[in-house]
Design a protein around this motif. Structure first.
Motif, PDB file in Angstrom:
ATOM      1  N   ASP A  54       3.391  -7.454  -6.764  1.00  0.00           N
ATOM      2  CA  ASP A  54       3.877  -6.477  -5.884  1.00  0.00           C
ATOM      3  C   ASP A  54       3.748  -5.518  -5.246  1.00  0.00           C
ATOM      4  O   ASP A  54       4.395  -5.767  -4.994  1.00  0.00           O
ATOM      5  N   ALA A  70       2.662 -13.462  -2.913  1.00  0.00           N
ATOM      6  CA  ALA A  70       3.624 -11.877  -3.261  1.00  0.00           C
ATOM      7  C   ALA A  70       5.797 -12.559  -2.870  1.00  0.00           C
ATOM      8  O   ALA A  70       5.526 -13.094  -1.742  1.00  0.00           O
ATOM      9  N   SER A  72       9.857 -11.875  -2.675  1.00  0.00           N
ATOM     10  CA  SER A  72      10.600 -11.377  -1.741  1.00  0.00           C
ATOM     11  C   SER A  72      10.704  -9.535  -1.865  1.00  0.00           C
ATOM     12  O   SER A  72      10.395  -8.815  -0.798  1.00  0.00           O
ATOM     13  N   ASN A  73       9.840  -9.547  -3.882  1.00  0.00           N
ATOM     14  CA  ASN A  73      10.791  -8.017  -3.532  1.00  0.00           C
ATOM     15  C   ASN A  73       9.154  -7.069  -3.833  1.00  0.00           C
ATOM     16  O   ASN A  73       9.369  -5.933  -3.937  1.00  0.00           O
ATOM     17  N   ALA A  74       8.192  -7.880  -3.011  1.00  0.00           N
ATOM     18  CA  ALA A  74       7.088  -6.843  -2.883  1.00  0.00           C
ATOM     19  C   ALA A  74       7.446  -5.828  -2.155  1.00  0.00           C
ATOM     20  O   ALA A  74       7.998  -5.588  -0.926  1.00  0.00           O
ATOM     21  N   ARG A  75       6.424  -4.602  -2.329  1.00  0.00           N
ATOM     22  CA  ARG A  75       6.135  -3.496  -1.307  1.00  0.00           C
ATOM     23  C   ARG A  75       5.912  -4.232  -0.031  1.00  0.00           C
ATOM     24  O   ARG A  75       5.100  -5.276  -0.034  1.00  0.00           O
ATOM     25  N   LYS A  76       6.020  -3.651   1.016  1.00  0.00           N
ATOM     26  CA  LYS A  76       5.856  -4.027   2.735  1.00  0.00           C
ATOM     27  C   LYS A  76       4.631  -3.789   3.126  1.00  0.00           C
ATOM     28  O   LYS A  76       4.095  -5.173   3.279  1.00  0.00           O
ATOM     29  N   LYS A  79       3.945  -7.369   1.465  1.00  0.00           N
ATOM     30  CA  LYS A  79       3.671  -7.902   2.656  1.00  0.00           C
ATOM     31  C   LYS A  79       2.593  -8.653   3.760  1.00  0.00           C
ATOM     32  O   LYS A  79       3.280  -8.997   3.857  1.00  0.00           O
ATOM     33  N   GLU A  81       0.065  -8.137   3.772  1.00  0.00           N
ATOM     34  CA  GLU A  81      -1.298  -8.756   4.100  1.00  0.00           C
ATOM     35  C   GLU A  81      -1.109 -10.103   3.996  1.00  0.00           C
ATOM     36  O   GLU A  81      -2.006 -10.387   4.201  1.00  0.00           O
ATOM     37  N   ARG A  82       0.244 -10.179   4.240  1.00  0.00           N
ATOM     38  CA  ARG A  82       0.003 -12.086   4.366  1.00  0.00           C
ATOM     39  C   ARG A  82      -0.705 -12.513   5.057  1.00  0.00           C
ATOM     40  O   ARG A  82      -0.370 -13.566   5.604  1.00  0.00           O
TER      41      ARG A  82
END
Length: 84
Positions: A54, A70, A72-76, A79, A81-82
């Motif tokens: 995360d 990752a 939903s509380n992962a750092r922006k 997210k 790099e999804r």
């Protein structure tokens, strides 16, 4: 199951038995190297392993495993790099 964390925490150590974690790696700054060592010990290829992360420190492993997760509380930055 293994846990690789940058933190050093008695809570994590105590949760080890409850979560049935085989190995807990605490205080790890270079998670990719630790991940690669685990793969070697277990005779696994990166694509055979999953990793949940995360934070930015998790990105190298997330980019080099078979299943990158990752929450939903992962750092922006994580997210964003999804692509994996």
């Amino acid at each position: 199951m293994r846990l690789i964390t940058k933190r050093i925490s008695e809570t994590v150590r105590a949760a080890r038995a409850h979560l049935k974690l085989e190995h807990v790696y605490q205080g790890i700054q270079d998670k990719l190297t630790c991940f690669e060592e685990i793969l070697r010990k277990e005779n696994l290829k990166p694509e055979q392993a999953a990793f949940v992360g995360d934070d930015v420190i998790d990105l190298p492993v997330l980019r080099n495993c078979g299943l990158a997760i990752a929450g939903s509380n992962a750092r922006k930055e994580v997210k964003a790099e999804r692509t994996w």
